[in-house]
Every structure is written in C-alpha cells, then in structure tokens.
Design an enzyme around this catalytic site. Structure first.
Site, short mmCIF file in Angstrom:
data_model
loop_
_atom_site.label_atom_id
_atom_site.label_comp_id
_atom_site.label_asym_id
_atom_site.label_seq_id
_atom_site.Cartn_x
_atom_site.Cartn_y
_atom_site.Cartn_z
N ASP A 187 6.50 2.40 5.43
CA ASP A 187 7.05 3.68 4.97
C ASP A 187 7.40 4.58 6.16
OD1 ASP A 187 7.87 5.76 3.37
OD2 ASP A 187 5.85 6.55 3.06
N GLU A 191 4.65 8.92 -4.30
CA GLU A 191 4.21 9.03 -2.89
C GLU A 191 4.52 10.40 -2.33
OE1 GLU A 191 4.25 9.01 1.43
OE2 GLU A 191 5.97 9.36 0.14
#
Lengths: 475, 475
Positions: A362, A334
């Site tokens: 997130d 990510e």
C-alpha cells in the site's frame, strides 16, 4: 503459540543473526545450512513464476487493474460504487477458480464530500482549488466568509493565538516528510478551533504540486468545536502566506457540503488457495480495495490490491498448491483508519496464531526493489534467502520495518511477522489522495514484477517445512 | 544599412567562422584580435554586474516579480487586470528613473473563457477537468451532449471520418515534443469539424501531468464550422481512449461560455536608458506582460518580463550608460499571436534599421545556461566572446536559433540579429498555460543570474565600437 516454541528456540540456538540497525538493512545472517538448502530448493519454482509473468501472464496484472479502474474509478467507503467493485472482484475470483471466495461484512463510515469551493475574495479574487478532508464537517449552506491568518507551524499559531478567533487559519507548513507533515492535515482543524478559528485550509501534504490539492483523513480532538477543514494547493498556501506577510487583509469564502451519512456495510474480499498439509495455517497477501473519492484509486491502492489478487490467480492457474493456505484479502475501509483490517483481526482473533506471514502493498507498485519486513531479525534473514531466488527480477533488497502495509497493523502489533513491498516510489506522494492517482501512474512491467515477487514469496513461505518465527515477546 | 556594410564586409574577410550545424553549437570562430580584445575589455563591467546581483541587488528580480504576481495574478489580453498591471509597470519604471517610459497602444483580442465544464456521463460519471482553448466559441447555454469518438492522430481521424458526424472528437495524441504535438491543439477543432464533429476535447500538450489541463491558442480554418474546443488532461484522454477501445459507448456533456468581446486597447510598455553617442541605435531586452487567464503567469512570462525590466533598473541604478540605447519592452497580446510585437514592428518599421540586437526571454527563467541566437554565424562568435566574460555565472553556452523569443519574430524575419535565454527549462511544459504556472516555479538565484546575463550582454552589445552585423540576404 506453544507448537512453534521448541522449534523457534532450536532455530535461535542454531543461528546467529546480526542486523545493522543503522540503515535498516541486513548485515549478517547465519542461517543453518539446512534452512538455506531448503530455501534454495525453490529456485525452480521462482524461475517458473518469473517465466510465467514474462510469458503467458505478461501484462496481466496491469490489464486486470486497467479494466477494473476503467469500470469503477474511485471507490470511497460507504459508496454503492465500492460495493459494486467488491461484487465484481468476488465474481472475478470465482471465474478464476480461486477458493473459499467470499466477502466478510464490515461496518464502515460513510462520509460524503458534496459540493465544495474556496475563493479568495481579497486582496484579489482567485479560485482556490481545494479538497475537503475526510470526516470534516461542512459549512452552513451560505458558506463561511472570514478573514484569514496564515501560519507555518503550530508554534506560530500559538504565538498569534489571540488573533485567531473568528478567522480562517491557513497552514503553510513546509513539507519535510509525509510522516512529519501529515500532522497538520490530521490535527490542524482542532489545533486552530481551540483558539476560536472558524475553518482551516491546510497546504496539501505533498513534496511536489502542479496546483494539485490532496485529500486524506483528519481527526477532530475530543471536546473541541468541529470546524470545516480542507487542503489547498502548495502554490496557494505559499501565495496566501506572501500576501499575509505583506500585511494584506485576506478574505476567503469557504463552502463545503461535507457530512456523514449513517454507517454502511462494506466487505473485505477473501480468496484462497487451500494448503495441502496445513490448510489452517495461512500466508496473507493483501491490498485495500477502497480508495479516496478523487482520482481513480489506481495507485492507492489498486496496484497493491491487484498484485495480491493476480499473484493468487497465477499460482492457481499454474497449479501451485503449497502446504499452507495462501489467502488474498482486499481490505475495505482502509482510508478511514484500517477499518476492514481491524474488523477482520477482531472477528478472526482466535486464528491469529495460525497466521504464518502477512503481506500488504500500500505504498506504490512502482518498480519493486524487495521487501520491508517486521519481525525478529531472523525473519529478515529468511526473507533475504527467499528474495535471493529472485535475482533475475532485481528485487533482493531487505529492509525493516514493514512501513507500507498499514492494514497489517493489528497483526504486526501482536508479533505476527509480515512485510510490505519495497518499490521505487519516490514520487508516490505526488499522486497520493489526489486527482492524479490514475492509471497513468501504473505500468505493466513493474506490476508484473510485483506480482511475481508476491507470488513467489507467498508460495515459498507457505510451503516451507517450518513456520516463520513469531516475536513471542510481543505475543 | 549602408553604414555597416563596409565594416561588415571587412569583418567577413578578416574572420573565418565555422559553425557545427549538427548540434547547433559554435565549433570554431576566428574573430579578429581587435574584436576579441575589445570584448575582453568589458570583463570589469561584467564583474561589476555579477557583484551587484550577488550583493546589493540580490533577489531583487524575484522580489519585484513576486510583488507583481501577488498583486495581479494572471493577465489575459483585453482584461482590466492586464491594464492595471501595465499601469503599475509604467509607474514603477518612472519610480526607478528609467527613461522615455511610456505605453504604446495596441488593439488586442478580448476572448473571455466564462464558466466551463466537461462531464463524462457514460459509461460512468466523472468530471473531466478541462480548459477551453483561446479563441474557441462556446456551446449553447444548455451545453452539448454527444457521443464521443477517440483517436490518437489526424490519420486515425481520417480513417473513421464517416463515424464523426454529430460526435465529440477526443484526441489522445502522444506527446512527442511541444512543437510536434501542439498542432492538435491548434488545428484539432477544424480538422474534426470538417467531418461534422460538434466539439473537440484534446489531450493537453504536456509531457507530464498531475491531472492538469493546459490551455493555449487555437486557430479555426477558414470556411469550416467553428466548434467548441478545449483541452482535457492526459490522464482522462488515456482513460477515454481505453474505454473506446473496449467498445464502450461514451457520452460527454460539454458546457462552455467562451466568447469574444469587442477588441480592447492594451499597451506595450517601453522604458530605456538612452545611448550616449548613438541614442538612435537600440538594443532591446524583452518579455511579455500578458498571460493566459489560468495560473498566475509567473513563468509565462513574468520571469522573462522581470529579468528584462530589472536588468534595465540595475544598469540605471549602477549608472551604466552605453553608447547605444538599451530599451526594455514588455509586450502585450503575446498569447494571442504576438499581437503587441507585430504592432510595434509595424508602427516602428522605419526604425528597424537602427535595431542593433533584440532579445526576449519567453521559454523559462530557470537556471540560465547561455543564449540562443539567430543571425549570421559571426553573431554567434561575438556572443560567445561576450558570454565568456560571464564564466562565473556558468552561462557561456551558445546555441542557434533563438527559439524562445516569439515576440522577436518580426525582426528576426528581417535579418535583425537577436537571442533568447537558454535555460535549464526541462520542466517548462509541465507548468505552461496551466494553473501550475505560479511563483512556485520561480527561484531567486536563477532569476538573479538571468538578470545579470541580460544586463551584461545588453550593455556590452550596446557599447561596442561596432554594430552587430545583420543578415543582409534577409534584409
């Protein structure tokens, strides 16, 4: 897509949805009574999940996460440690009887920080705590010793561009918001290299500092010399600016071993509870398992990964199996640009039509407040009805868009509806990408609540008699 | 003393003073009307001082401090840098026409940190940010590699004392208050050495951390082996404790070059505005000029030193000369145990009787709220009347005792009345003795207000027709 179209059109006729775009909250919904009644019928399920996280599974998300973080610490893409952590999650998923447990290979960049330091040599000697930025090149082994210029904006840099050649450019931009300020981290190196700078030191992107440097990805522009680039602390950026304004000559020595190794193979971790009547239709709950190589990656994104994993484990342990499949995905890569998510989207592009709803956390797992969704206004109305079942958790807030789930990007861009976790994350960027991202940031109760919200919403959406409508204008 | 005794007895008869000891605030005062009227007559002086810091001298404390900190950074006792900073202040005091400007020699310890590091080697490798504690011995050049035990209190240490020999003891005490928790920093090494520990790593004494280690003085007990001792971060202390509770074997490598050089000669800096009718009677305003060797020493105690210095400079510039002498003292060697203050008290012991009132600011120069005094209850009543003249600054709060002026200790112990600056310092220990003690902590307006309060109180007390009564039971 054609399957849901008649239903969608019917729903659109039957409902009137008004969203107040001013503050991004739901103003007025007019869902049909049958939809409302169907959702209301899940109150008992929601209550059971809440009872579970207050009872048998109390603190379990925190404990799972704590054990994981204690074992592995931070987990940068390309590292053996990340792969060990992925193995651990696959084995753990199997131990908890999750279904279809597997890793899916993804090629990720393998950037290595190495030793690094920045030292102010003149007008006085001071160590400048710093963190090289992801994808930065290193300095020659002997380092770079150069005079520095200090600017507070790209505009100011442009004004003094004739003085920049051969210098280290220090950015002392003022933090306004992460989104606005992060452009200095992302573009600072190339903007300065354009004028002949030999390196850049950028004020860390944070609203608060205790002499804390923060790292993060940066992007070199095409056809511009790649120069070493790092973040220094807010305090030192301010100090250097003060010296510069006083007319002091500033000399800085920068040493960075930063470099790329060949790309590595990492894995997205997948685990499921198969659906009963529509096993091919999927609701995704997710977070990313990789982290930066500083701190412990407990907040970014250990918390998001573990509410996603524990929600599935608790649903499984409680024997809840919905009509559709609930899939937990722990994304890799990510931090280097949603590498795992985009690889997954590409690999599974023919299944996108079956993705009913995608969720990622997130942006912190502090006290949850509700969900931030992306999709048609009616999606917000449905989510509001579902979250109303979680009044006991005080997580009934609905906002749009879903701005805390970057790995959802490939699907949200295609009109698949999705959501991120809205939470009391006012201090998120105090810790983000720094040594302070540790288990001290995480607390058992907010994680329990996040897990319950995640589990309840995923289960209910996966079990409804109708699919969540997609945005066909995007599709 | 005999001079003030009749006056004091008279005052005691004329007034009735009741202090609410529960919350340490003034409950009821019954000062005579003549005293009240005399103090009230200084309203115009107070207003002029407030007008000055809002006008001609606006931001001047901040600017003086900023220039000083930019030039010198931190200033540990024994260092050449501290002496350079002292020279700078002496020259600056002369430039501003302060009177009787001089330094007074004081022998101070010269402890040197050197290179230092702590590394967790097992169960996983992690750098443990740390700061050796002042007066700690170093390790052998190759460092100390040892197993660690982790405890949360001295009681727990005692319980596992048979396991401590040859180990590094990690303290993960919970922060309750600075006063309570600092005993682990002060006594932790010797408490562990008693059982054969080879080193100690102590959780930093702070209520909040961004992976921030804090230093400070520690004290070896007599006849106990001196072992190296340092503070690690809250986060790492918690992490190590978690590992220990899980039964992990913890190995840590500690390297410290810490050592003493021969004691050095430093100086207290003195500057005055001589009194007109009682030049021998003195009101002191003060802060300490030395600091720890990390961060910039801007808060501890740059702020306190500079409100003391600038208050005098502004009074001088405004042509204010009181009946008594106003003396600014910038103490040296505070961090090693009030060395400069005790040396001054000893050297000038025959002048103690002439000290009318002593003030120090060493607990932050955030937004000032008022004063914390030590002395007879009537002193609080007088201070309250004086602070009432500063209503415009919103600094009228009176508390007792004066717990933010450690350098006042030798005089307060002898019954000399004094006060420290009460200010909105809730975050003080976030920064204290760490790399985060920088100019970012200081702000112009609170410093202006602190300077105004300091100047007004010092001037009025120095100019009153009566001395502030001493506590004769202590004297």
């Amino acid at each position: 897509m054609h399957n849901i179209l008649p239903w969608l059109l019917n729903l659109l006729v039957l409902t009137l949805v008004l969203c107040n775009e001013e503050d991004n909250t739901i103003e007025k919904c007019n869902l049909s009574n049958s939809i409302k009644q169907e959702i209301a019928s899940y109150q008992n399920i929601a209550n059971q999940i809440i009872a579970a996280i207050n009872g048998k599974f109390k603190n379990s998300t925190y404990n799972h996460l704590d054990e994981f973080i204690s074992e592995f610490g931070n987990r940068i893409s390309g590292s053996k440690n990340l792969e060990n952590a992925i193995d651990y999650m696959i084995i753990k998923s199997e131990m908890y009887n999750l279904e279809n447990v597997h890793g899916e290979d993804v090629v990720v960049p393998h950037w290595v920080r190495g030793e690094e330091s920045a030292t102010l040599l003149h007008p006085r000697v001071k160590n400048l705590p710093m963190l090289g930025l992801g994808s930065s090149v290193g300095t020659p082994p002997e380092g770079i010793l150069a005079k520095a210029v200090v600017v507070s904006s790209f505009e100011e840099l442009k004004k003094i561009s004739s003085k920049v050649k051969g210098k280290i450019v220090v950015y002392n931009q003022k933090y306004t918001s992460y989104g606005e300020s992060v452009i200095y981290r992302r573009d600072g190196a190339s903007m300065a290299a354009k004028y002949g700078a030999v390196a850049t030191l950028i004020e860390s992107i944070t609203p608060f500092s205790l002499a804390t440097p923060h790292t993060g990805w940066q992007a070199y522009a095409d056809n511009i010399t790649k120069i070493p680039t790092a973040c220094i602390t807010r305090e030192d950026a301010n100090m250097l600016h003060g010296m510069y304004k006083r007319g002091k000559t500033i000399y800085i020595k920068l040493k960075m071993e930063a470099h790329f190794l060949p790309p590595a193979i990492s894995r997205n971790v997948v685990a499921e509870i198969k659906g009963t009547t529509h096993p091919d239709k999927v609701v995704v709950i997710s977070g990313h398992i990789d982290s930066w190589d500083v701190g412990e990656g407990a907040m970014d994104d250990g918390g998001g990964a573990f509410i996603s994993w524990t929600a599935l484990a608790i649903l499984k342990a409680m024997g809840f199996r919905a009509k559709r499949t609930i899939r937990t995905i722990l994304w890799t890569g990510e931090e280097e640009g949603y590498i795992g998510a985009f690889a997954y989207a590409k690999e599974h592009s023919n299944e996108t039509k079956n993705l009913n709803f995608v969720m990622e956390s997130d942006i912190g797992t502090f006290t949850p407040l509700g969900l931030k969704y992306s999709g048609l206004p009616i999606v917000g109305c449905i989510i509001q009805e579902i979250l109303n079942l979680l009044r006991e958790l005080n997580t009934t807030k609905v906002l749009t868009p879903a701005d805390g789930g970057p790995d959802l990007t490939p699907w949200l861009n295609q009109g698949v509806p999705g959501a991120s976790l809205d939470n009391a994350n006012e201090r998120y960027f105090w810790y983000h990408h720094s040594a302070a991202d540790t288990m001290d940031v995480e607390e058992p109760e907010p994680l329990d609540k996040g897990t319950a919200l995640w589990a309840a919403v995923a289960y209910i959406i996966a079990d409804l008699s109708f699919d969540i409508p997609k945005n066909l204008t995007v599709l």
